[in-house]
Motif scaffolding. Structure first.
Motif, mmCIF file in Angstrom:
data_model
loop_
_atom_site.group_PDB
_atom_site.id
_atom_site.type_symbol
_atom_site.label_atom_id
_atom_site.label_comp_id
_atom_site.label_asym_id
_atom_site.label_seq_id
_atom_site.Cartn_x
_atom_site.Cartn_y
_atom_site.Cartn_z
ATOM 1 N N ALA A 108 -8.605 2.005 7.481
ATOM 2 C CA ALA A 108 -8.478 1.858 6.028
ATOM 3 C C ALA A 108 -8.153 3.163 5.299
ATOM 4 N N PRO A 109 -8.784 4.305 5.621
ATOM 5 C CA PRO A 109 -8.452 5.529 4.884
ATOM 6 C C PRO A 109 -6.976 5.915 4.987
ATOM 7 N N ASP A 110 -6.391 5.798 6.183
ATOM 8 C CA ASP A 110 -4.969 6.115 6.334
ATOM 9 C C ASP A 110 -4.110 5.138 5.538
ATOM 10 N N ARG A 111 -4.475 3.850 5.568
ATOM 11 C CA ARG A 111 -3.708 2.855 4.810
ATOM 12 C C ARG A 111 -3.796 3.129 3.315
ATOM 13 N N LEU A 112 -4.974 3.527 2.856
ATOM 14 C CA LEU A 112 -5.160 3.822 1.431
ATOM 15 C C LEU A 112 -4.259 4.972 0.997
ATOM 16 N N VAL A 113 -4.226 6.033 1.779
ATOM 17 C CA VAL A 113 -3.380 7.175 1.437
ATOM 18 C C VAL A 113 -1.906 6.793 1.511
ATOM 19 N N GLU A 114 -1.530 6.044 2.537
ATOM 20 C CA GLU A 114 -0.127 5.621 2.663
ATOM 21 C C GLU A 114 0.304 4.762 1.474
ATOM 22 N N GLU A 115 -0.568 3.847 1.050
ATOM 23 C CA GLU A 115 -0.219 2.996 -0.088
ATOM 24 C C GLU A 115 -0.129 3.814 -1.374
ATOM 25 N N THR A 116 -1.005 4.800 -1.497
ATOM 26 C CA THR A 116 -0.939 5.683 -2.669
ATOM 27 C C THR A 116 0.389 6.425 -2.703
#
Length: 252
Positions: free
Chosen positions: A66-74
């Motif tokens: 989730a943390p990597d996905r959150l940064v990627e989506e940002t």
């Protein structure tokens, strides 16, 4: 994508309490704010309440990806990442010698391990962009004092306090600043719920406030103001610091 010149911040745990106020303050400071939390309903409501350039991304940060996905989506939505506020946390109370191992792990999963993963993901994005950034960890006065029944929570926040200083030194070559704010007792929905459960709420509030040199409980905006400063260019030469937002409690 053409990169915006507006600074972008991620605020974790932004669907209640202190996180909501931090999101409001950073938006008022002119940042694009990406909110995250587990509840889509609450997150969308907070984003709508703030208005402007604010988006909500649902995430359970204890999911390893989730943390990597959150940064990627940002990055996909806003084109850059300048600030991470590691605010998501769960409370825990219980007699230390009787706390089940599963509760210890669950507390650390959110308060420590997920926060470390968010720091890593955001730090990598900031390093790649090459223009620095600010990471603000929300710890607690309990990272520095002992309170019966709060040992597991204190340990999870104490780990983040130590991580803050170590990460500040390690990430300094990329001009990534890492600081923390350590709130004391703060008037959040969780505090209100705890107070209402006391036999004499008014007497309890008077006792709690009386132990604080400034003689009042913190408001979420007090914590948000400290985060705002650490996230801002005004704090360009501040890293590895923890600002106590506790009315002088730790100074006693």
């Amino acid at each position: 994508m053409t990169e915006s010149t507006t600074r972008v911040a991620i605020v974790t745990g932004a669907t209640s309490g202190i996180g909501v106020e931090i999101a409001h303050r950073l938006a008022a400071d002119g940042l694009t704010v990406v909110l995250t939390g587990r509840s889509a309903d609450r997150g969308e409501a907070v984003a709508a309440g703030i208005g402007g350039d604010v988006v909500f991304v649902r995430a359970d940060l204890t999911d390893p990806e989730a943390p990597d996905r959150l940064v990627e989506e940002t990055l996909d939505r806003a084109g850059r990442l300048d600030v991470l506020v590691n605010n998501a946390a769960v409370d825990h109370t219980g007699p230390l010698l009787d706390v089940p191992a599963a509760e210890v792990r669950a507390t650390f999963e959110t308060n420590t391990f997920a926060a470390i993963a968010c720091l890593q993901a955001a730090g990598r994005a900031m390093r790649t962009r090459g223009e620095g950034g600010s990471i603000v960890n929300v710890t607690s006065r309990l990272a520095s004092i002992g309170v019966p029944s709060m040992a597991v929570y204190s340990a999870s926040k104490g780990a983040m306090r130590s991580l803050t200083t170590a990460a500040a030194v390690e990430l300094a070559p990329w001009d990534i600043r890492v600081n923390a704010v350590a709130p004391g007792m703060t008037r959040t929905p969780l505090y209100d719920e705890w107070l209402a459960a006391q036999d004499d709420p008014a007497a309890t509030q008077e006792r709690v406030a009386g132990a604080i040199p400034l003689r009042r409980i913190a408001e979420p905006r007090d914590v948000a103001a400290a985060v705002s400063y650490l996230a801002s260019p005004d704090a360009a030469y501040v890293t590895g610091a923890t600002i106590p937002v506790d009315g002088g409690y730790l100074a006693q």
